[in-house]
Scaffold this motif. Structure first.
Motif, PDB file in Angstrom:
ATOM      1  N   PRO A  65       0.776  -1.249   0.000  1.00 33.28           N
ATOM      2  CA  PRO A  65       0.000   0.000   0.000  1.00 33.28           C
ATOM      3  C   PRO A  65       0.808   1.301   0.000  1.00 33.28           C
ATOM      4  N   TYR A  66       2.131   1.233   0.058  1.00 33.13           N
ATOM      5  CA  TYR A  66       2.939   2.446   0.177  1.00 33.13           C
ATOM      6  C   TYR A  66       3.912   2.567  -0.991  1.00 33.13           C
ATOM      7  N   SER A  67       4.515   3.753  -1.111  1.00 32.43           N
ATOM      8  CA  SER A  67       5.523   3.965  -2.151  1.00 32.43           C
ATOM      9  C   SER A  67       6.939   3.807  -1.604  1.00 32.43           C
ATOM     10  N   ASN A  68       7.054   3.610  -0.294  1.00 35.37           N
ATOM     11  CA  ASN A  68       8.360   3.438   0.333  1.00 35.37           C
ATOM     12  C   ASN A  68       8.289   2.303   1.358  1.00 35.37           C
ATOM     13  N   ILE A  69       9.437   1.955   1.879  1.00 31.67           N
ATOM     14  CA  ILE A  69       9.482   0.984   2.976  1.00 31.67           C
ATOM     15  C   ILE A  69      10.569   1.426   3.945  1.00 31.67           C
ATOM     16  N   ARG A  70      10.255   1.332   5.214  1.00 31.27           N
ATOM     17  CA  ARG A  70      11.213   1.656   6.277  1.00 31.27           C
ATOM     18  C   ARG A  70      11.615   0.358   6.963  1.00 31.27           C
ATOM     19  N   LEU A  71      12.927   0.235   7.152  1.00 30.08           N
ATOM     20  CA  LEU A  71      13.481  -0.965   7.772  1.00 30.08           C
ATOM     21  C   LEU A  71      14.403  -0.578   8.916  1.00 30.08           C
ATOM     22  N   ILE A  72      14.504  -1.460   9.891  1.00 27.65           N
ATOM     23  CA  ILE A  72      15.518  -1.344  10.933  1.00 27.65           C
ATOM     24  C   ILE A  72      16.412  -2.565  10.769  1.00 27.65           C
ATOM     25  N   ALA A  73      17.688  -2.297  10.491  1.00 25.44           N
ATOM     26  CA  ALA A  73      18.643  -3.374  10.213  1.00 25.44           C
ATOM     27  C   ALA A  73      19.777  -3.317  11.222  1.00 25.44           C
ATOM     28  N   SER A  74      20.151  -4.470  11.737  1.00 28.43           N
ATOM     29  CA  SER A  74      21.291  -4.526  12.651  1.00 28.43           C
ATOM     30  C   SER A  74      22.180  -5.703  12.277  1.00 28.43           C
ATOM     31  N   ILE A  75      23.473  -5.472  12.389  1.00 22.23           N
ATOM     32  CA  ILE A  75      24.464  -6.516  12.160  1.00 22.23           C
ATOM     33  C   ILE A  75      24.989  -6.933  13.518  1.00 22.23           C
ATOM     34  N   GLU A  76      24.967  -8.245  13.773  1.00 22.42           N
ATOM     35  CA  GLU A  76      25.424  -8.777  15.054  1.00 22.42           C
ATOM     36  C   GLU A  76      26.583  -9.746  14.841  1.00 22.42           C
ATOM     37  N   LEU A  87      16.402   2.642   7.967  1.00 24.45           N
ATOM     38  CA  LEU A  87      16.530   2.868   6.530  1.00 24.45           C
ATOM     39  C   LEU A  87      15.180   3.188   5.908  1.00 24.45           C
ATOM     40  N   ASN A  88      15.206   3.981   4.853  1.00 25.18           N
ATOM     41  CA  ASN A  88      14.008   4.296   4.082  1.00 25.18           C
ATOM     42  C   ASN A  88      14.344   4.115   2.606  1.00 25.18           C
ATOM     43  N   TYR A  89      13.599   3.238   1.931  1.00 21.69           N
ATOM     44  CA  TYR A  89      13.812   3.002   0.513  1.00 21.69           C
ATOM     45  C   TYR A  89      12.529   3.304  -0.253  1.00 21.69           C
ATOM     46  N   VAL A  90      12.676   3.937  -1.416  1.00 23.89           N
ATOM     47  CA  VAL A  90      11.543   4.274  -2.274  1.00 23.89           C
ATOM     48  C   VAL A  90      11.285   3.105  -3.219  1.00 23.89           C
ATOM     49  N   LEU A  91      10.043   2.625  -3.237  1.00 24.26           N
ATOM     50  CA  LEU A  91       9.662   1.493  -4.074  1.00 24.26           C
ATOM     51  C   LEU A  91       8.873   1.899  -5.313  1.00 24.26           C
ATOM     52  N   ALA A  92       8.335   3.142  -5.336  1.00 18.70           N
ATOM     53  CA  ALA A  92       7.496   3.563  -6.462  1.00 18.70           C
ATOM     54  C   ALA A  92       7.781   5.014  -6.838  1.00 18.70           C
ATOM     55  N   ARG A  93       7.552   5.313  -8.094  1.00 19.26           N
ATOM     56  CA  ARG A  93       7.659   6.686  -8.586  1.00 19.26           C
ATOM     57  C   ARG A  93       6.449   7.483  -8.082  1.00 19.26           C
TER      58      ARG A  93
END
Length: 153
Positions: A65-76, A87-93
């Protein structure tokens, strides 16, 4: 006999196309990613002195339903967080057209996470990713993956 030989040649060509300089992990999210469901990618680093590119693979469909996606990423490493990012990534124009590649409803997009990243030492690592959108259950995300590429010197 000719048909079997052709099939074997085709399968051999597919296997030979894999790139030794990158490793890819993909988790099936099944088009309903719950905020409580952590996507976990476990991997080994055997050449920590070499820099790596970490790239997210996101496959979404028209139910998203959105044009972007927000993620929380951690390296352990050894159950200790060594890096954590929102992080915020754009998925649609702006016109609603999905970015990425693919035919039909599903599109696959690649997003840079860490470029020229140097892991602190050899060993087992874990990348943990959660979705940080407003909905507790996020529809339309089919798969989430990570590609780890060796940076060429």
């Amino acid at each position: 006999m000719l048909r079997i030989t052709a099939i074997l040649m085709f399968l051999l060509s597919l296997v030979s196309c894999t790139n030794a300089n990158e490793t890819t992990f993909v988790n099936d999210v099944d088009s309903k990613w719950d905020k409580k469901k952590i996507q976990d990618f476990d991997f080994n680093i055997n050449d920590f002195q070499n820099q790596k590119n970490l790239i997210f693979i996101i496959r979404n469909n028209n139910d998203y339903p959105y044009s972007n996606i927000r993620l929380i990423a951690s390296i352990e490493h050894n159950k200790k967080v060594i890096s954590k990012d929102t992080l915020n990534y754009v998925l649609a124009r702006p016109n609603g057209e999905w970015l990425g590649t693919g035919f039909g409803e599903t599109k696959e997009a690649l997003f840079q996470y860490k470029l020229n990243y140097r892991f602190p030492q050899n060993g087992k690592y874990s990348l943990k990713v959660t979705q940080a959108m407003r909905r507790n259950v996020l529809p339309g995300i089919e798969d989430l993956g990570i590609k780890i590429q060796n940076v060429k010197p």
